[in-house]
Design a protein around this motif. Structure first.
Motif, PDB file in Angstrom:
ATOM      1  N   THR A  21      -7.197   4.456 -17.799  1.00 57.21           N
ATOM      2  CA  THR A  21      -6.301   5.598 -17.624  1.00 57.21           C
ATOM      3  C   THR A  21      -5.613   5.615 -16.272  1.00 57.21           C
ATOM      4  N   ARG A  22      -6.258   5.082 -15.235  1.00 49.14           N
ATOM      5  CA  ARG A  22      -5.683   5.103 -13.887  1.00 49.14           C
ATOM      6  C   ARG A  22      -5.124   3.728 -13.535  1.00 49.14           C
ATOM      7  N   PRO A  23      -4.017   3.685 -12.798  1.00 49.65           N
ATOM      8  CA  PRO A  23      -3.498   2.383 -12.376  1.00 49.65           C
ATOM      9  C   PRO A  23      -4.453   1.715 -11.391  1.00 49.65           C
ATOM     10  N   VAL A  24      -4.510   0.403 -11.455  1.00 49.33           N
ATOM     11  CA  VAL A  24      -5.370  -0.397 -10.584  1.00 49.33           C
ATOM     12  C   VAL A  24      -4.498  -1.393  -9.837  1.00 49.33           C
ATOM     13  N   MET A  25      -4.752  -1.536  -8.527  1.00 48.76           N
ATOM     14  CA  MET A  25      -4.041  -2.541  -7.745  1.00 48.76           C
ATOM     15  C   MET A  25      -5.046  -3.447  -7.058  1.00 48.76           C
ATOM     16  N   LEU A  26      -4.898  -4.745  -7.256  1.00 54.63           N
ATOM     17  CA  LEU A  26      -5.659  -5.755  -6.526  1.00 54.63           C
ATOM     18  C   LEU A  26      -4.750  -6.373  -5.480  1.00 54.63           C
TER      19      LEU A  26
ATOM     20  N   THR B  66       0.810  -1.213   0.000  1.00 57.75           N
ATOM     21  CA  THR B  66       0.000   0.000   0.000  1.00 57.75           C
ATOM     22  C   THR B  66       0.844   1.265   0.000  1.00 57.75           C
ATOM     23  N   LYS B  67       2.078   1.181   0.499  1.00 58.32           N
ATOM     24  CA  LYS B  67       2.997   2.302   0.327  1.00 58.32           C
ATOM     25  C   LYS B  67       3.308   2.521  -1.155  1.00 58.32           C
ATOM     26  N   ALA B  68       3.332   1.435  -1.913  1.00 62.50           N
ATOM     27  CA  ALA B  68       3.642   1.519  -3.342  1.00 62.50           C
ATOM     28  C   ALA B  68       2.396   1.769  -4.196  1.00 62.50           C
TER      29      ALA B  68
ATOM     30  N   ASP C 160      11.685  -6.396  -1.345  1.00 62.35           N
ATOM     31  CA  ASP C 160      11.516  -6.613  -2.786  1.00 62.35           C
ATOM     32  C   ASP C 160      10.094  -6.355  -3.261  1.00 62.35           C
ATOM     33  N   ILE C 161       9.161  -6.125  -2.330  1.00 68.26           N
ATOM     34  CA  ILE C 161       7.752  -5.992  -2.728  1.00 68.26           C
ATOM     35  C   ILE C 161       7.526  -4.742  -3.562  1.00 68.26           C
ATOM     36  N   ALA C 162       7.893  -3.579  -3.037  1.00 64.89           N
ATOM     37  CA  ALA C 162       7.643  -2.325  -3.750  1.00 64.89           C
ATOM     38  C   ALA C 162       8.357  -2.278  -5.105  1.00 64.89           C
ATOM     39  N   PRO C 163       9.663  -2.665  -5.193  1.00 65.05           N
ATOM     40  CA  PRO C 163      10.300  -2.662  -6.518  1.00 65.05           C
ATOM     41  C   PRO C 163       9.607  -3.586  -7.521  1.00 65.05           C
ATOM     42  N   ALA C 164       9.118  -4.730  -7.050  1.00 64.78           N
ATOM     43  CA  ALA C 164       8.412  -5.649  -7.953  1.00 64.78           C
ATOM     44  C   ALA C 164       7.131  -5.017  -8.475  1.00 64.78           C
ATOM     45  N   ILE C 165       6.412  -4.322  -7.583  1.00 64.83           N
ATOM     46  CA  ILE C 165       5.179  -3.641  -8.009  1.00 64.83           C
ATOM     47  C   ILE C 165       5.498  -2.571  -9.047  1.00 64.83           C
ATOM     48  N   LYS C 166       6.534  -1.796  -8.818  1.00 67.94           N
ATOM     49  CA  LYS C 166       6.909  -0.737  -9.763  1.00 67.94           C
ATOM     50  C   LYS C 166       7.307  -1.323 -11.112  1.00 67.94           C
ATOM     51  N   ARG C 167       8.049  -2.437 -11.105  1.00 66.52           N
ATOM     52  CA  ARG C 167       8.414  -3.066 -12.378  1.00 66.52           C
ATOM     53  C   ARG C 167       7.182  -3.583 -13.104  1.00 66.52           C
ATOM     54  N   ALA C 168       6.220  -4.099 -12.345  1.00 65.39           N
ATOM     55  CA  ALA C 168       4.999  -4.614 -12.965  1.00 65.39           C
ATOM     56  C   ALA C 168       4.245  -3.500 -13.675  1.00 65.39           C
ATOM     57  N   TYR C 169       4.093  -2.355 -13.005  1.00 64.87           N
ATOM     58  CA  TYR C 169       3.424  -1.225 -13.673  1.00 64.87           C
ATOM     59  C   TYR C 169       4.215  -0.754 -14.892  1.00 64.87           C
ATOM     60  N   ALA C 170       5.540  -0.728 -14.769  1.00 60.83           N
ATOM     61  CA  ALA C 170       6.385  -0.231 -15.860  1.00 60.83           C
ATOM     62  C   ALA C 170       6.417  -1.173 -17.055  1.00 60.83           C
ATOM     63  N   SER C 171       6.001  -2.423 -16.849  1.00 60.15           N
ATOM     64  CA  SER C 171       6.079  -3.413 -17.930  1.00 60.15           C
ATOM     65  C   SER C 171       5.134  -3.118 -19.086  1.00 60.15           C
ATOM     66  N   GLY C 172       4.090  -2.328 -18.815  1.00 61.76           N
ATOM     67  CA  GLY C 172       3.102  -2.071 -19.853  1.00 61.76           C
ATOM     68  C   GLY C 172       2.094  -3.186 -20.024  1.00 61.76           C
ATOM     69  N   LYS C 173       2.156  -4.182 -19.138  1.00 57.99           N
ATOM     70  CA  LYS C 173       1.210  -5.300 -19.165  1.00 57.99           C
ATOM     71  C   LYS C 173       0.530  -5.408 -17.797  1.00 57.99           C
ATOM     72  N   PRO C 174      -0.622  -6.069 -17.723  1.00 63.34           N
ATOM     73  CA  PRO C 174      -1.121  -6.432 -16.394  1.00 63.34           C
ATOM     74  C   PRO C 174      -0.078  -7.310 -15.697  1.00 63.34           C
ATOM     75  N   GLY C 175       0.048  -7.162 -14.390  1.00 64.07           N
ATOM     76  CA  GLY C 175       1.085  -7.894 -13.680  1.00 64.07           C
ATOM     77  C   GLY C 175       0.548  -8.661 -12.493  1.00 64.07           C
ATOM     78  N   VAL C 176       1.257  -9.716 -12.125  1.00 60.75           N
ATOM     79  CA  VAL C 176       0.978 -10.485 -10.920  1.00 60.75           C
ATOM     80  C   VAL C 176       2.261 -10.562 -10.105  1.00 60.75           C
ATOM     81  N   VAL C 177       2.188 -10.086  -8.861  1.00 57.16           N
ATOM     82  CA  VAL C 177       3.322 -10.177  -7.944  1.00 57.16           C
ATOM     83  C   VAL C 177       2.986 -11.252  -6.911  1.00 57.16           C
ATOM     84  N   HIS C 178       3.624 -12.386  -7.020  1.00 62.41           N
ATOM     85  CA  HIS C 178       3.450 -13.528  -6.116  1.00 62.41           C
ATOM     86  C   HIS C 178       4.327 -13.273  -4.894  1.00 62.41           C
ATOM     87  N   VAL C 179       3.683 -13.027  -3.748  1.00 60.09           N
ATOM     88  CA  VAL C 179       4.423 -12.768  -2.516  1.00 60.09           C
ATOM     89  C   VAL C 179       4.225 -13.949  -1.572  1.00 60.09           C
ATOM     90  N   ALA C 180       5.293 -14.651  -1.275  1.00 62.08           N
ATOM     91  CA  ALA C 180       5.220 -15.767  -0.320  1.00 62.08           C
ATOM     92  C   ALA C 180       5.020 -15.196   1.086  1.00 62.08           C
TER      93      ALA C 180
END
Length: 566
Positions: free
Chosen positions: A435-440, A378-380, A521-541
């Motif tokens: 137009t707006r980023p979405v986070m699930l 949520t910080k990211a 590693d959570i926040a950097p992974a989220i940022k890379r996912a948004y930057a990818s230009g694709k929908p992303g899934v961040v699997h957090v153990a």
């Protein structure tokens, strides 16, 4: 024009331009014509997802939304979404295909894809009807919209048999809404005057804001009212979208000590967009017991039959909150209140609470502690983003530890249906035009209900990142086993195969995937996912023991179900 064209025209008169469903011979003409007319036509992988996506659109637009299902199995698949819309008070128009009526009337056995559908869903909708003759099209579609949007909003079911859909009509242009149904109902001037008198006389007023404020898209007028009242805003668990400009003095009921103090000390509660249900103890139990004898209640409610059901109301303001709140604003404009001395203290203590949670959430663990997952994710969260939530334990951790104050939140609070998060997120993004980023933020078990819709998100190229806390279990239910039978007891049916990599599954659907097992590693992974230009899934153990045993505010959550106490 054909019947299917007239149906589209009637919806267009309501500002509806999006349809969800899986094409079928009953509907190919309608889908084809809708796209020609500039509609957004979205075909997901399951009709239940289609209904939930439509609900996401409705919540983002404040309008009715449309979903379609083919005869037989299509309507069966829609049933979960129909029940969700009913309990969540969402005005969704469900269109159902059906075979020609002669099929129904014949004495036959062994018919293909046939069942009498209306009776199967009629208890889950506000209105159920069938277009039996072409010239019924206008009256039935309009009655469906009238029922869906009047009183407490909710879903309707409209069926049309295959022999009707291509019949022709010669009709004038569709009427605008105000010509055939009540639009923008205001409250009586005498009631507004009475409410204003109570507000001016109050020492410590509060605003109780529910889900309806956000689904009605009424945030700006409510902000003006809150400013004029100089009151704290208490969120119900369904009303967790933050109104722009009120973020610092909005406190979640039951989960923030500032909210509890404001409720206990209040001598007037103005409730807007809420049913005053179990999660707020019907407005008469638990935190409301103190000061009950002196506290006045004003309720803005569209359904007159809802007044006084869960608790007595001193001033009912019956009408559309989009019309009633501006009435209150206008009446109070020249006499704004001065904030009470306590308000600044509540704001300061709530900010300190959030900062302390961010600092104190357990860190340095691998797998990650679920509280730390929420803090870092949520910080990211992008400041202008749309938030979707899903899951059991994950959502409970989110109530307490979230560091974000999103202006749009999607989750299935009333019905508690898992698996809504991904469809809600997709529907919200479709309504927003991507137009707006979405986070699930979701748990792994709930995420897999509708995981095929990752392909839909990829096909639509939506700016969506799914942060999935993975413990390979039904975490909340594992906790129930432990609390019921003790540590070390059998935990039947609540664990599933370890080693499943949801990031790899995402890549298979054409999305971006990230795997994380450390806090940092959570926040950097989220940022890379948004930057990818694709929908992303961040699997957090996440740590399964913490996920099942350390849910914060769990005792508060359990009081929602304590019927004997309420």
């Amino acid at each position: 024009m054909k019947v299917y064209e007239r149906i589209l025209e009637l919806f267009e008169a309501e500002g509806i331009d999006t349809i969800f469903g899986i094409p079928d011979p009953n509907f190919v003409h309608l889908f084809h014509r809708a796209e020609e007319r500039g509609w957004k036509v979205v075909a997901p992988h399951h009709e239940e997802s289609a209904g939930m996506m439509a609900e996401g659109v409705s919540r983002m637009t404040g309008k009715a939304a449309v979903c379609i299902g083919t005869l037989g199995p299509g309507i069966a698949n829609l049933s979960g979404a129909i029940m969700c819309a009913k309990v969540e008070n969402s005005p969704i128009i469900f269109l159902g295909g059906q075979r020609a009526r002669i099929t129904e009337q014949r004495v036959r056995r062994g018919r293909i894809q046939f069942v009498q559908q209306a009776g199967l869903v009629e208890n889950s909708v506000k209105y159920s009807a069938s277009i039996e003759y072409a010239d019924q099209t206008d009256e039935i579609i309009r009655e469906g919209l009238r029922k869906a949007l009047s009183g407490t909003p909710g879903p309707v079911y409209i069926e049309y048999p295959s022999h009707v859909i291509e019949q022709e009509l010669d009709l004038p242009p569709a009427l605008p809404p105000q010509r055939y149904r009540l639009v923008g109902q205001t409250a009586g001037a005498d009631r507004i005057a009475e409410a204003v008198e109570h507000i001016r006389a109050a020492r410590q007023p509060i605003l109780l804001i529910g889900h309806g404020v956000h689904t009605a898209r009424a945030a700006e007028s409510v902000r003006q009212l809150a400013d004029l009242m100089a009151a704290p805003v208490i969120q119900t668990s369904g009303g967790t979208s933050y109104i722009p400009g009120l973020e610092d003095r909005t406190f979640p009921y039951g989960f923030s000590p500032s909210a509890v103090e404001a409720v206990v000390q209040s001598d007037l509660c103005l409730a807007i967009g809420t049913e005053l249900g179990e999660p707020v103890h019907y407005g008469r139990g638990r935190h409301w017991l103190a000061g009950e004898a002196e506290r006045k209640w004003i309720l803005v409610e569209q359904d007159p039959a809802a007044i006084g059901v869960n608790r007595p109301i001193d001033v009912p303001l019956v009408g559309d909150l989009r019309a009633v709140v501006p009435q209150l604003v206008e009446a109070l404009r020249d006499t704004p209140r001065t904030p009470s001395p306590e308000l600044a203290g509540w704001i300061e203590r709530d900010a300190a609470r959030l900062a302390d949670l961010a600092e104190s959430a357990p860190s340095g663990m691998s797998p990650v502690h679920p509280a730390r997952l929420i803090v870092e994710a949520t910080k990211a969260f992008p400041a202008d983003g749309i938030m979707a939530r899903d899951g059991g334990a994950t959502t409970i951790f989110g109530w307490t530890y979230s560091q974000a104050k999103p202006h749009d939140v999607m989750w299935n609070q009333n019905f508690g249906h898992l698996g809504t998060g991904l469809p809600y997120a997709i529907g919200a993004s479709v309504a927003d035009g991507g137009t707006r980023p979405v986070m699930l933020i979701t748990g792994d078990s709930s995420f897999q209900f509708q995981i095929a819709e990752l392909e839909t998100a990829a096909r639509l190229n939506l700016p969506l990142v799914c942060v999935v806390g993975v413990d390979y279990a039904w975490g909340l239910e594992v906790g129930v086993y432990k609390r019921t039978f003790g540590q070390g007891s059998l935990e039947t049916g609540v664990h599933w195969s370890t080693g499943v990599r949801l990031d790899k599954v995402a890549e298979g659907f054409g999305c971006h995937g990230e795997y994380v097992e450390r806090d940092e590693d959570i926040a950097p992974a989220i940022k890379r996912a948004y930057a990818s230009g694709k929908p992303g899934v961040v699997h957090v153990a996440v740590d399964p023991k913490a996920n099942s045993e350390e849910m914060p505010s769990y005792d508060e959550f359990r009081t929602w179900y304590a019927e004997g106490m309420q």
